[in-house]
Scaffold this active site. Sequence first.
Site, mmCIF file in Angstrom:
data_model
loop_
_atom_site.group_PDB
_atom_site.id
_atom_site.type_symbol
_atom_site.label_atom_id
_atom_site.label_comp_id
_atom_site.label_asym_id
_atom_site.label_seq_id
_atom_site.Cartn_x
_atom_site.Cartn_y
_atom_site.Cartn_z
ATOM 1 N N HIS A 72 1.142 -1.293 -0.176
ATOM 2 C CA HIS A 72 -0.164 -0.091 0.253
ATOM 3 C C HIS A 72 0.497 1.332 0.078
ATOM 4 C CE1 HIS A 72 -4.403 -1.621 1.430
ATOM 5 N NE2 HIS A 72 -3.475 -2.374 0.602
ATOM 6 N N TYR A 201 -9.609 5.182 6.348
ATOM 7 C CA TYR A 201 -9.249 6.202 7.962
ATOM 8 C C TYR A 201 -10.575 6.984 8.106
ATOM 9 C CZ TYR A 201 -5.812 3.656 9.965
ATOM 10 O OH TYR A 201 -4.240 2.420 9.757
ATOM 11 N N PRO A 293 -4.875 0.808 18.847
ATOM 12 C CA PRO A 293 -3.810 -0.132 16.822
ATOM 13 C C PRO A 293 -4.355 1.028 16.470
ATOM 14 C CG PRO A 293 -6.066 -0.326 17.750
ATOM 15 C CD PRO A 293 -5.554 -0.323 18.882
ATOM 16 N N LYS A 297 1.039 0.584 15.023
ATOM 17 C CA LYS A 297 2.819 0.395 15.639
ATOM 18 C C LYS A 297 2.767 -0.528 16.283
ATOM 19 C CE LYS A 297 3.607 3.776 13.481
ATOM 20 N NZ LYS A 297 3.761 3.536 11.951
ATOM 21 N N TYR A 385 3.162 6.865 9.724
ATOM 22 C CA TYR A 385 2.903 5.963 9.237
ATOM 23 C C TYR A 385 3.603 4.526 8.932
ATOM 24 C CZ TYR A 385 -1.739 3.395 8.334
ATOM 25 O OH TYR A 385 -2.360 2.186 8.431
#
Length: 391
Positions: A72, A201, A293, A297, A385
Amino acid sequence: MRSTVGIIGAGPAGLLLARLLHNAGIESVVLESRDRAYAEQRQRAGILEQGTVDVLRAAGAAERMDREGLRHDGIELRFAGGRHRVDFPALTGGRSVMVYAQTEVCKDLIALQLKEGGPLLFEAEALAVEAAESERPRIRFTYEGREDVLTCDYVVGCDGFWGVARKAVPAELSRVFERTYPFGWLGILADVPPSHDELVYARHDRGFALLSMRSPAVSRLYLQVPQGTDAQAWSDEEIWDELERRFATDDDWRLERGPITSKTVTPMRSYVHEPMRHGRVFLAGDAAHIVPPTGAKGLNLAVGDVVTFARALAYERETGSDELLDAYSATCLRRVWQAERFSYDMTTLLHSDPAATPFEERLQLARLERIAGSRAAETDLAEGYTGFPLE
């Protein structure tokens, strides 16, 4: 029993550490309290940072990941009916993430350990870690109906928050930092292709939602729910209806529905135990730290811990110096606290806090608009990220 390194726990951290030590010519024994089937089926994380992907490849454990994993190059943020894509490679110099479930990582590492590595004992329950400050710490454990002792040069506790390794650190030397959030995640697995090709998200007044996946045919989705929610109290139709509300956009995007095969609720908390080392006992992964979550991480932090330990022990073998072993806790904690900060930022950015004032809700939207409108703010998110450097 005798080994150079005794590893408690056959999750991804313990298994990867065994693999790294094997490749460095250092012997280890892995003790896992559950059976192999359980270890290979534990549903946990599904996002691998660039650094984790690189480590698995270097360790010779990435053949199936590279074949079946889903690279991704970004995520999508949704808020106020709009959509904003964060392009990771463009913002980080080419870094990305890989969607490849923790269950699959464990299957790959278990197969390699059983084929090439040292002993991996399933249904071997660690009872205590003793003599942490001596040159020969030991693990008392039960296996095949009898109690035994594994004597080591070093013990690494990869046995999670409820494990025994952390108890080897005296209470008077321990410092704990934690935060519990007033909400959790209702997570589902559904036999339906993902409705978007990257993670979504979504910030919504009714609560956060996340669209993820486990494969091109299986979707993984989450809803923010109040702390203590019973997953079974939600019907399948109620879950899909609520997901649809929270993912709604001003364009013609649609959420595809399918049979739900699993429902679970994950609590949200942040936790750090300092130090991460006492004597010759080293803590790794959830034994030392937990993150909500939202930032993906947890598994990646555990990888950073065991890479740090493996490098430090290899350095000691090559040079005779304990310098890197002595620095283990401080080295890991620098990365841990950056990940805690990032996970906290992502959580407070996207979740609806039941105690939030209208002022705080507007600030939340302002933060999202800043990310969507500022390359500098967007880069900070992308760098966090895709992963902080493995020192």
